[in-house]
Design a protein around this motif. Structure first.
Motif, short mmCIF file in Angstrom:
data_model
loop_
_atom_site.label_atom_id
_atom_site.label_comp_id
_atom_site.label_asym_id
_atom_site.label_seq_id
_atom_site.Cartn_x
_atom_site.Cartn_y
_atom_site.Cartn_z
N VAL A 62 0.83 -1.21 0.00
CA VAL A 62 0.00 0.00 0.00
C VAL A 62 0.86 1.26 0.00
N SER A 72 -1.12 10.02 2.53
CA SER A 72 -1.66 8.70 2.92
C SER A 72 -3.03 8.81 3.56
N ILE A 75 -6.24 7.43 1.83
CA ILE A 75 -6.59 6.02 1.81
C ILE A 75 -7.78 5.82 2.76
N GLU A 77 -9.91 2.74 2.66
CA GLU A 77 -10.04 1.32 3.00
C GLU A 77 -8.93 0.55 2.30
N TYR A 78 -8.54 -0.56 2.93
CA TYR A 78 -7.51 -1.41 2.32
C TYR A 78 -7.73 -2.82 2.83
N ARG A 111 -11.01 2.85 -6.77
CA ARG A 111 -10.49 1.60 -6.24
C ARG A 111 -9.21 1.29 -7.00
N GLN A 128 -6.97 -4.58 -2.62
CA GLN A 128 -7.69 -3.42 -3.13
C GLN A 128 -7.65 -2.28 -2.13
N VAL A 129 -7.46 -1.09 -2.66
CA VAL A 129 -7.38 0.11 -1.84
C VAL A 129 -8.43 1.10 -2.36
N ARG A 130 -9.27 1.57 -1.47
CA ARG A 130 -10.22 2.62 -1.86
C ARG A 130 -9.62 3.95 -1.41
N VAL A 131 -9.53 4.89 -2.34
CA VAL A 131 -8.91 6.18 -2.05
C VAL A 131 -9.87 7.31 -2.38
#
Length: 134
Positions: A62, A72, A75, A77-78, A111, A128-131
């Protein structure tokens, strides 16, 4: 954030892990499980060798996004699934290859899908990272 579209690659890097990396991470995290530094223990429990900490692998993955994001705090969710171990050879270490690609975009968020590989094997699944886009 500049305009992005599904399929855009937004970040990429390679990280070299050594046994020293694992010792340093153990000290910082408090995770002193001997499978992360002792070959004999790893072998005794049926592992192919000393393994990198899963959370270390997840964190390195991440962190690849931070230069692109600029903050940072964007960010939201991850999540990942740990699918394969990262064996860290005592002499040659281990190379992690991380590629970040836009998987979905909406008005406020995106995402980002991370592909994390070691020795031609994907080691994190559904990374998966939601930004936040703003």
């Amino acid at each position: 954030m500049t305009e992005i579209a599904v399929g855009d690659q937004v970040a990429e890097r390679t990280v070299h892990l050594t046994r020293e990396s694992l010792v340093r991470y153990a000290g910082a995290s408090g995770d002193f499980n001997p499978i992360h530094y002792r070959d004999d223990v790893a072998e005794r429990v049926g592992l192919p060798g000393v393994l990198a900490h899963g959370m270390l692998t997840m964190g390195l993955a991440v962190e690849t996004l931070v230069p692109w994001l600029g903050d940072s705090g964007r960010i939201l969710e991850y999540g990942v699934r740990f699918t394969r171990p990262v064996v860290v050879d005592p002499e040659t270490g281990a190379q992690l290859s991380i590629v970040a690609v836009v998987g979905a975009v909406d008005e406020d968020t995106a995402r980002i899908d991370l592909t994390v590989r070691h020795a031609d094997t994907t080691v994190l699944g559904k990374a998966q990272v939601r930004v936040r886009r703003d």
